[in-house]
Design an enzyme around this catalytic site. Sequence first.
Site, PDB file in Angstrom:
ATOM      1  N   ASP A   9       0.912  -1.005   0.271  1.00 42.28           N
ATOM      2  CA  ASP A   9      -0.079  -0.119  -0.596  1.00 42.28           C
ATOM      3  C   ASP A   9       1.153   0.835   0.112  1.00 42.28           C
ATOM      4  O   ASP A   9       2.251   0.995   0.528  1.00 42.28           O
ATOM      5  CB  ASP A   9      -0.979   0.168   1.446  1.00 42.28           C
ATOM      6  CG  ASP A   9      -1.965   1.321   0.990  1.00 42.28           C
ATOM      7  OD1 ASP A   9      -2.661   0.742  -0.092  1.00 42.28           O
ATOM      8  OD2 ASP A   9      -2.004   2.036   2.021  1.00 42.28           O
ATOM      9  N   GLU A  11       0.936   5.799   0.205  1.00 42.32           N
ATOM     10  CA  GLU A  11      -0.453   7.053   0.553  1.00 42.32           C
ATOM     11  C   GLU A  11       0.125   8.008  -0.100  1.00 42.32           C
ATOM     12  O   GLU A  11       2.094   7.985  -0.535  1.00 42.32           O
ATOM     13  CB  GLU A  11       0.212   7.422   2.214  1.00 42.32           C
ATOM     14  CG  GLU A  11      -0.695   6.302   3.314  1.00 42.32           C
ATOM     15  CD  GLU A  11      -2.008   6.299   2.989  1.00 42.32           C
ATOM     16  OE1 GLU A  11      -2.711   6.993   2.386  1.00 42.32           O
ATOM     17  OE2 GLU A  11      -2.778   5.286   3.137  1.00 42.32           O
ATOM     18  N   GLU A  54      -6.410  18.447   1.941  1.00 43.97           N
ATOM     19  CA  GLU A  54      -7.521  17.310   1.754  1.00 43.97           C
ATOM     20  C   GLU A  54      -7.244  16.021   1.606  1.00 43.97           C
ATOM     21  O   GLU A  54      -7.318  14.750   2.322  1.00 43.97           O
ATOM     22  CB  GLU A  54      -8.336  17.329   0.371  1.00 43.97           C
ATOM     23  CG  GLU A  54      -7.278  17.560  -0.700  1.00 43.97           C
ATOM     24  CD  GLU A  54      -6.589  18.752  -1.331  1.00 43.97           C
ATOM     25  OE1 GLU A  54      -6.944  19.602  -2.747  1.00 43.97           O
ATOM     26  OE2 GLU A  54      -7.124  19.689  -0.040  1.00 43.97           O
ATOM     27  N   HIS A  59      -4.052  10.404   5.312  1.00 46.95           N
ATOM     28  CA  HIS A  59      -3.382  10.127   6.196  1.00 46.95           C
ATOM     29  C   HIS A  59      -2.599  11.165   7.167  1.00 46.95           C
ATOM     30  O   HIS A  59      -1.938  10.404   7.925  1.00 46.95           O
ATOM     31  CB  HIS A  59      -2.644   9.865   5.099  1.00 46.95           C
ATOM     32  CG  HIS A  59      -2.033  10.122   4.481  1.00 46.95           C
ATOM     33  ND1 HIS A  59      -1.230  11.897   5.002  1.00 46.95           N
ATOM     34  CD2 HIS A  59      -1.957  11.320   2.892  1.00 46.95           C
ATOM     35  CE1 HIS A  59      -0.717  12.726   3.564  1.00 46.95           C
ATOM     36  NE2 HIS A  59      -1.725  12.284   2.025  1.00 46.95           N
ATOM     37  N   HIS A 156      -6.141   7.052   7.208  1.00 45.78           N
ATOM     38  CA  HIS A 156      -4.972   5.797   6.064  1.00 45.78           C
ATOM     39  C   HIS A 156      -3.890   5.794   6.831  1.00 45.78           C
ATOM     40  O   HIS A 156      -3.223   6.997   6.534  1.00 45.78           O
ATOM     41  CB  HIS A 156      -5.692   6.266   4.820  1.00 45.78           C
ATOM     42  CG  HIS A 156      -6.916   5.901   4.926  1.00 45.78           C
ATOM     43  ND1 HIS A 156      -7.141   5.500   3.538  1.00 45.78           N
ATOM     44  CD2 HIS A 156      -8.246   6.339   4.930  1.00 45.78           C
ATOM     45  CE1 HIS A 156      -8.645   5.069   3.383  1.00 45.78           C
ATOM     46  NE2 HIS A 156      -9.232   6.132   4.105  1.00 45.78           N
ATOM     47  N   ASP A 161      -2.936  -0.032   6.557  1.00 42.60           N
ATOM     48  CA  ASP A 161      -3.878  -1.078   5.748  1.00 42.60           C
ATOM     49  C   ASP A 161      -2.992  -1.889   5.280  1.00 42.60           C
ATOM     50  O   ASP A 161      -4.397  -3.081   4.762  1.00 42.60           O
ATOM     51  CB  ASP A 161      -3.603   0.139   3.897  1.00 42.60           C
ATOM     52  CG  ASP A 161      -4.962   1.507   5.205  1.00 42.60           C
ATOM     53  OD1 ASP A 161      -4.641   1.453   5.793  1.00 42.60           O
ATOM     54  OD2 ASP A 161      -5.530   2.542   4.078  1.00 42.60           O
TER      55      ASP A 161
END
Length: 237
Positions: A9, A11, A54, A59, A156, A161
Amino acid sequence: MSRRQIILDTETTGLYPDSGDRLVEFAGLEMINRQMTERNLHRYVHPERDMPEEAARVHGLTIEVLEEKNAPPFAAVGSEIAEFIRGAELIIHNARFDVGFLNMEFARMGLPSVEELGCEITDTLAIAKEMYPGQKNSLDALCTRLGVDRSKRVLHGALIDCELLGEVYLAMTRQQFDLMGGASEENQSAAAAAPVSVARTGRLKVIRANETENAEHEQYLDSLGEACLWRRGETQA
């Protein structure tokens, strides 16, 4: 020897790797024979640009937080990431998003793409859509559906995750694994003998999406761009 699988994963600063967004966190957990090993790779990355509010709300990684963690630029960790995933099967939820960012970052360094590194890509979102058509298939929704505890997931984060996705992937593919002879005869016999109880009620309970799930849905639709048939339908209506 079984092929390595990497639960992966990332970000990022946003949704568009071709429009200036950058990767800010990478996590990969190694799995062999459906068992997690102790080998993993987790890196925070300085994007060398600003962090949109945003994205930080999703995260929690502001530029200040990354600097406190002494996060290096991707150029300092890209080769390490490439070698970690080389030749592995990558288990990713909404794989096009993460692979797109990795390929963009690798290209900036002159490194091979994910595909050129010999990686096979398994998209758990595609698996979920086939298993649960017409239902919400975000990671949160799948955790709820499959009984995976996500209480530690406040924001997140690539590492948490990955941990959740690993459990979700194992749960979604357990039956297929058993059919391929992966489970012991004892476990198979116990499963066959166990009674199955299905509760039935007079009407279905409607569970509406919360604010976070709606935001994730909109984020995913944004990532589809012009290919999003749902948005096209809204425009034409």
